[in-house]
Design a protein around this motif. Structure first.
Motif, PDB file in Angstrom:
ATOM      1  N   SER A 163       0.827  -1.212   0.000  1.00 14.59           N
ATOM      2  CA  SER A 163       0.000   0.000   0.000  1.00 14.59           C
ATOM      3  C   SER A 163       0.860   1.259   0.000  1.00 14.59           C
ATOM      4  O   SER A 163       0.578   2.227  -0.722  1.00 14.59           O
ATOM      5  CB  SER A 163      -0.936   0.008   1.216  1.00 14.59           C
ATOM      6  OG  SER A 163      -0.187  -0.046   2.421  1.00 14.59           O
ATOM      7  N   GLU A 164       1.944   1.250   0.799  1.00 11.73           N
ATOM      8  CA  GLU A 164       2.843   2.407   0.835  1.00 11.73           C
ATOM      9  C   GLU A 164       3.578   2.554  -0.492  1.00 11.73           C
ATOM     10  O   GLU A 164       3.783   3.673  -0.986  1.00 11.73           O
ATOM     11  CB  GLU A 164       3.838   2.255   1.977  1.00 11.73           C
ATOM     12  CG  GLU A 164       3.202   2.256   3.355  1.00 11.73           C
ATOM     13  CD  GLU A 164       4.213   1.987   4.437  1.00 11.73           C
ATOM     14  OE1 GLU A 164       5.372   1.642   4.100  1.00 11.73           O
ATOM     15  OE2 GLU A 164       3.867   2.127   5.623  1.00 11.73           O
ATOM     16  N   ALA A 165       3.979   1.434  -1.073  1.00  6.54           N
ATOM     17  CA  ALA A 165       4.685   1.471  -2.356  1.00  6.54           C
ATOM     18  C   ALA A 165       3.787   2.027  -3.454  1.00  6.54           C
ATOM     19  O   ALA A 165       4.230   2.821  -4.294  1.00  6.54           O
ATOM     20  CB  ALA A 165       5.169   0.065  -2.730  1.00  6.54           C
ATOM     21  N   ALA A 166       2.516   1.630  -3.430  1.00  7.29           N
ATOM     22  CA  ALA A 166       1.589   2.121  -4.448  1.00  7.29           C
ATOM     23  C   ALA A 166       1.380   3.628  -4.312  1.00  7.29           C
ATOM     24  O   ALA A 166       1.371   4.359  -5.312  1.00  7.29           O
ATOM     25  CB  ALA A 166       0.257   1.383  -4.332  1.00  7.29           C
ATOM     26  N   ALA A 167       1.228   4.110  -3.075  1.00  9.11           N
ATOM     27  CA  ALA A 167       1.007   5.545  -2.867  1.00  9.11           C
ATOM     28  C   ALA A 167       2.237   6.357  -3.256  1.00  9.11           C
ATOM     29  O   ALA A 167       2.137   7.375  -3.956  1.00  9.11           O
ATOM     30  CB  ALA A 167       0.643   5.799  -1.402  1.00  9.11           C
ATOM     31  N   LEU A 168       3.420   5.909  -2.821  1.00  8.04           N
ATOM     32  CA  LEU A 168       4.647   6.645  -3.141  1.00  8.04           C
ATOM     33  C   LEU A 168       4.948   6.572  -4.635  1.00  8.04           C
ATOM     34  O   LEU A 168       5.348   7.576  -5.249  1.00  8.04           O
ATOM     35  CB  LEU A 168       5.822   6.064  -2.338  1.00  8.04           C
ATOM     36  CG  LEU A 168       7.184   6.732  -2.561  1.00  8.04           C
ATOM     37  CD1 LEU A 168       7.111   8.208  -2.214  1.00  8.04           C
ATOM     38  CD2 LEU A 168       8.252   6.029  -1.736  1.00  8.04           C
ATOM     39  N   GLY A 169       4.750   5.403  -5.234  1.00  3.23           N
ATOM     40  CA  GLY A 169       5.000   5.262  -6.669  1.00  3.23           C
ATOM     41  C   GLY A 169       4.078   6.136  -7.493  1.00  3.23           C
ATOM     42  O   GLY A 169       4.512   6.768  -8.470  1.00  3.23           O
ATOM     43  N   ALA A 170       2.803   6.210  -7.095  1.00  2.00           N
ATOM     44  CA  ALA A 170       1.850   7.056  -7.824  1.00  2.00           C
ATOM     45  C   ALA A 170       2.234   8.530  -7.706  1.00  2.00           C
ATOM     46  O   ALA A 170       2.148   9.285  -8.681  1.00  2.00           O
ATOM     47  CB  ALA A 170       0.440   6.826  -7.289  1.00  2.00           C
ATOM     48  N   SER A 171       2.675   8.939  -6.520  1.00  3.30           N
ATOM     49  CA  SER A 171       3.069  10.339  -6.323  1.00  3.30           C
ATOM     50  C   SER A 171       4.292  10.689  -7.173  1.00  3.30           C
ATOM     51  O   SER A 171       4.322  11.726  -7.856  1.00  3.30           O
ATOM     52  CB  SER A 171       3.372  10.604  -4.850  1.00  3.30           C
ATOM     53  OG  SER A 171       2.230  10.372  -4.046  1.00  3.30           O
ATOM     54  N   LEU A 172       5.299   9.830  -7.136  1.00  6.72           N
ATOM     55  CA  LEU A 172       6.521  10.117  -7.887  1.00  6.72           C
ATOM     56  C   LEU A 172       6.299  10.017  -9.399  1.00  6.72           C
ATOM     57  O   LEU A 172       6.923  10.750 -10.162  1.00  6.72           O
ATOM     58  CB  LEU A 172       7.635   9.166  -7.451  1.00  6.72           C
ATOM     59  CG  LEU A 172       8.242   9.439  -6.072  1.00  6.72           C
ATOM     60  CD1 LEU A 172       9.336   8.420  -5.760  1.00  6.72           C
ATOM     61  CD2 LEU A 172       8.800  10.846  -5.980  1.00  6.72           C
ATOM     62  N   SER A 173       5.427   9.113  -9.825  1.00  6.73           N
ATOM     63  CA  SER A 173       5.182   8.991 -11.264  1.00  6.73           C
ATOM     64  C   SER A 173       4.508  10.239 -11.809  1.00  6.73           C
ATOM     65  O   SER A 173       4.778  10.658 -12.942  1.00  6.73           O
ATOM     66  CB  SER A 173       4.333   7.752 -11.564  1.00  6.73           C
ATOM     67  OG  SER A 173       3.028   7.881 -11.021  1.00  6.73           O
TER      68      SER A 173
END
Length: 306
Positions: free
Chosen positions: A272-282
């Motif tokens: 869940s944290e990876a998805a949120a951080l990845g979406a923000s950085l993308s």
């Protein structure tokens, strides 16, 4: 990520990139030739999408819908240039921004008055519906492949127009020295109208093509306009080659970043944290790309030094 999924995402990035090129090509031509900041360019994208959806609903023909999108956007662009934009060439960029922002509001409310507040839907034609099997067993939507093909064909035609025709010579000369070509007898007013209408038609075509993938609604052009400006800055103002390369870079960066970054962060943190951080950085990645290009090439990849 499997190889098949990676190839599919590359194709998605290519499709997104050629759509951005259709938007950015007109924007960079107008900016390069006229020195005009046109915030209403996204509204012409919306006009093309609504014209296509309306004509397709009346006639059932997707081909007529594309023709209607080109004609409506070009006519709207020419009318806007004659009535409003022509009075802004000698004004500073702040006046241009304010006037074209007002055009966004006018076109949005006018479209809402004509078509209503509810979104329209443009169906993919039967002969372009469904998936097609590519080498390696990849199933990919035929319509998205058609968008890629149309975008590449338009890019080739635009390169030929700029490089080999009299209008293209005048456009390139206008980018270099508007006063000189006017002194040589070129009707600069007609040239400006033609360039603005051409850019508007390309934006309208992009709106019509994307209208079959997403809903056609008021305000749909503004998010794409921001990305088109990023493409113009990366590629270099006034450069069609730069717009093409920049659009592909932005399309690939946005698409692959949204898929790869969450998976990379998922190796070291909770899903869940990876998805949120990845979406923000993308979502930030294209702006990071723009900043990196400007550090190395302040005028853009193919822009002429000021």
């Amino acid at each position: 990520m499997t190889i098949l999924l990676f190839v599919e995402q590359v194709l998605n990035g290519l499709q997104f990139g050629v759509m951005l090129f259709l938007m950015a090509a007109g924007l960079t031509l107008v900016f390069g030739v006229m020195g005009l900041i046109n915030l209403a360019h996204g509204s012409l994208y919306m006009v093309g999408a609504f014209a296509a959806a309306a004509v397709a609903g009346w006639t059932g023909s997707f081909g007529l819908a594309l023709i209607a999108a080109l004609a409506a956007a070009a006519a709207a662009g020419a009318l806007i240039e004659l009535v409003v934009i022509r009075r802004l060439y000698a004004r500073d960029h702040l006046d241009q921004v304010l006037a074209t922002f007002a055009l966004i509001l006018i076109l949005s409310e006018g479209t809402r008055w004509v078509f209503g507040s509810f979104p329209l839907y443009l169906d993919v034609p039967v002969y372009l519906s469904g998936p097609v099997t590519l080498p390696g067993g990849i199933q990919y939507p035929l319509y998205r492949l058609a968008i890629i093909a149309v975008g590449l064909a338009v890019a080739a035609a635009l390169f030929a127009l700029i490089a080999k025709t009299r209008l293209g010579i005048q456009i390139r000369a206008g980018e270099a020295d508007r006063e000189m070509i006017a002194a040589l007898g070129v009707d600069i007013s007609k040239l400006y109208t033609a360039v603005f209408a051409l850019g508007a038609a390309l934006a309208g075509l992009a709106g019509a093509l994307v209208g079959a993938i997403q809903s056609v609604q008021v305000g749909m052009g503004e998010p794409v306009l921001i990305l088109a400006f990023v493409v113009v800055v990366i590629g270099g103002i006034g450069s069609i080659k730069g717009a093409f390369v920049g659009a592909l870079l932005v399309g690939m960066t946005d698409t692959l970043g949204g898929v790869l970054l969450p998976q990379v962060f998922g190796l070291v943190m909770a899903p869940s944290e990876a998805a949120a951080l990845g979406a923000s950085l993308s979502s930030m990645s294209i702006y990071i790309l723009m900043a990196a290009v400007l550090v190395v090439r302040p005028s853009g990849l193919f822009g002429a030094a000021a």
